[in-house]
Each structure stands twice: as C-alpha cells, then as structure tokens.
Design a protein around this motif. Structure first.
Motif, PDB file in Angstrom:
ATOM      1  N   PRO A  13      -1.754  10.725 -10.085  1.00  0.00           N
ATOM      2  CA  PRO A  13      -2.785  11.668 -10.505  1.00  0.00           C
ATOM      3  C   PRO A  13      -4.289  11.010 -10.534  1.00  0.00           C
ATOM      4  O   PRO A  13      -4.369   9.902 -10.979  1.00  0.00           O
ATOM      5  CB  PRO A  13      -2.244  12.035 -12.027  1.00  0.00           C
ATOM      6  N   ASN A  14      -5.088  11.785 -10.085  1.00  0.00           N
ATOM      7  CA  ASN A  14      -6.525  11.515 -10.157  1.00  0.00           C
ATOM      8  C   ASN A  14      -6.756  10.216  -9.378  1.00  0.00           C
ATOM      9  O   ASN A  14      -7.758   9.332  -9.683  1.00  0.00           O
ATOM     10  CB  ASN A  14      -7.040  11.225 -11.550  1.00  0.00           C
ATOM     11  N   ARG A  15      -5.958   9.994  -8.249  1.00  0.00           N
ATOM     12  CA  ARG A  15      -6.168   8.820  -7.521  1.00  0.00           C
ATOM     13  C   ARG A  15      -6.103   9.222  -6.117  1.00  0.00           C
ATOM     14  O   ARG A  15      -5.670  10.547  -5.658  1.00  0.00           O
ATOM     15  CB  ARG A  15      -5.042   7.978  -7.553  1.00  0.00           C
ATOM     16  N   GLY A  16      -6.573   8.618  -5.002  1.00  0.00           N
ATOM     17  CA  GLY A  16      -6.450   8.879  -3.603  1.00  0.00           C
ATOM     18  C   GLY A  16      -5.198   8.567  -3.174  1.00  0.00           C
ATOM     19  O   GLY A  16      -4.183   8.375  -3.663  1.00  0.00           O
ATOM     20  N   LEU A  17      -4.925   8.853  -1.634  1.00  0.00           N
ATOM     21  CA  LEU A  17      -3.616   8.771  -1.032  1.00  0.00           C
ATOM     22  C   LEU A  17      -3.571   7.231  -0.935  1.00  0.00           C
ATOM     23  O   LEU A  17      -4.350   6.388  -0.321  1.00  0.00           O
ATOM     24  CB  LEU A  17      -3.666   9.495   0.271  1.00  0.00           C
ATOM     25  N   GLN A  18      -2.253   6.656  -1.055  1.00  0.00           N
ATOM     26  CA  GLN A  18      -2.185   5.356  -1.002  1.00  0.00           C
ATOM     27  C   GLN A  18      -0.875   5.427  -0.044  1.00  0.00           C
ATOM     28  O   GLN A  18       0.175   6.196   0.090  1.00  0.00           O
ATOM     29  CB  GLN A  18      -1.571   4.622  -2.302  1.00  0.00           C
TER      30      GLN A  18
END
Lengths: 113, 116
Positions: B40-45
């Motif tokens: 949530p609320n992060r980029g693609l890892q």
C-alpha cells in the motif's frame, strides 16, 4: 544507493490543463521506462529510453503525451491537454544496460477532474 | 500477441498456510518472467525472475516461483504466509519483438490477503 524517484507523488488537475511528471532513474541506468495503470487495470507500457534516445514509444496513447529525457538523466512526461481518461498511476522504471530487471519508482497518482 | 493472465483477482490465505498466486503467459519463444509486489502506498518491488536454468526460482521475502513450460505457467508460492505479505502482486513477461524488446507486459494483478 537511491532508488527511482518520481515527482509529484500526487497531482489533481482539471480537464484541459497541463501536467508534467518527472522521473529520476537510478544513477548510471541507461534504460528508462514509463508505464501507467489506469482504473485498476493492467500496468501498460508507454515508452522506453536508452540514454536520451527513444527506443520504443509504441505504447504512447496519443500526441497529447510528450516524453523527454534531457542528457540521458532524468525524464519528464507531459500531458497536454489532460483528459479524464488520463487518470491513473504513472510508473517510471530504470535498468542498467544489458540487464533484464527493471526497478520501479513509487509512481505518480494523477487525477483529472 | 503476448499476454499475461492472473486468473484470480484476490487470494485469501490464513497466516501460516502455504500460498499460491497464479500466472499464465502467452509468448513466442523463451519467456523472461517476473513477479513484482506493490505494498500500500508504495511502488512496485521486484521479487524474482526466471530467465533460464532451474525451473524453481527463489526470490525475496521467502517467495519462490515455478516455471512450467508445458503449462505456460509461472505461479508464485510461499510455504508459510505472513500477514505482512498482504499486498498486490503482478506477474510480467518481457516483450521479445523488435520495437518492444525490453518492455514488460503485465497481468492485471492479484490482491493477496493474509488473515491472522
């Protein structure tokens, strides 16, 4: 090592306005990509830079979208004029030359009202 | 045309149980396959990738994926799920055609919910 950064994190604009998104890739990465995810659908490719040159821009939806990569460093994606259907999350990714793995930034969430 | 399918919009798993997130692909030639995760609320890892070699690929956070050429699948697995694994998972294949040599083609994503 800093990751891919994108600015702004969020942008809310009105239909017809212009918005410019910025991406700073990981230092030394020659490849820079733009993708977007619209309305919870698939993440779709927009274009690919190798240094300052556009390698593949087959995913750019229309001529309202303009991408540049000045000096082969950061990149900007301008939408002019913005339309409602442009709303979504715009991701930037970078990779070193000859490497398959792309590293993504946190994305810019664009809302066009 | 190349494509990736993630047949499940959501997968629900109890903590401690094994999990599987399914992915099938359609591509000409040998595929390069990837899994990414978005918290949530992060980029693609990046989690893991298959290029060649052993069909079982190990990645970050205890995840692994099995490449099955005959079934054109690349399912993501973990032996024991954690609540913190709850996130959105994307399968992707690298485009192989000229003019799209390096672009990634993504599935629609699968939301994994791990319940305590």
């Amino acid at each position: 090592e800093a990751g891919v950064t994108q600015f702004p994190s969020h942008s809310v604009i009105e239909k017809g306005q212009t918005v410019t998104l910025r991406c700073d890739p990981i230092s030394g990465h020659d490849n820079l990509y733009w993708y977007r995810r619209v309305m919870g659908k698939e993440i779709k490719f927009l274009l690919h830079f190798v240094k300052e040159s556009k390698q593949d821009e087959s995913g750019m939806p229309n001529n309202r979208f303009l991408a540049e990569r000045t000096g082969g460093t950061y990149s900007t994606l301008k939408v002019q004029p913005a339309e409602l259907e442009d709303s979504g999350v715009y991701f930037c990714a970078s990779s070193p030359g000859g490497q398959e793995t792309q590293y993504f930034g946190p994305g810019t969430r664009l809302l066009v009202l | 045309a190349q494509s990736v399918a993630q047949p499940e919009d959501q997968v629900n798993v109890a903590e401690g149980n094994p999990l599987t997130v399914k992915c099938t692909y359609s591509v000409s030639g040998n595929p390069y396959l990837f899994w990414y995760v978005q918290y949530p609320n992060r980029g693609l890892q990046f989690l893991l990738k298959y290029i060649t070699g052993d069909n079982l690929v190990k990645g970050s956070y205890g995840f692994e994926a099995e490449f099955n050429k005959s079934q054109t699948s690349f399912h993501l697995k973990k032996p024991s799920a954690l609540v913190s694994d709850s996130a959105l998972y994307f399968c992707a294949v690298r485009g192989l055609f000229s003019g799209g040599y390096n672009k990634l083609i993504f599935g629609a994503g699968t939301r994994l919910a791990v319940h305590p």
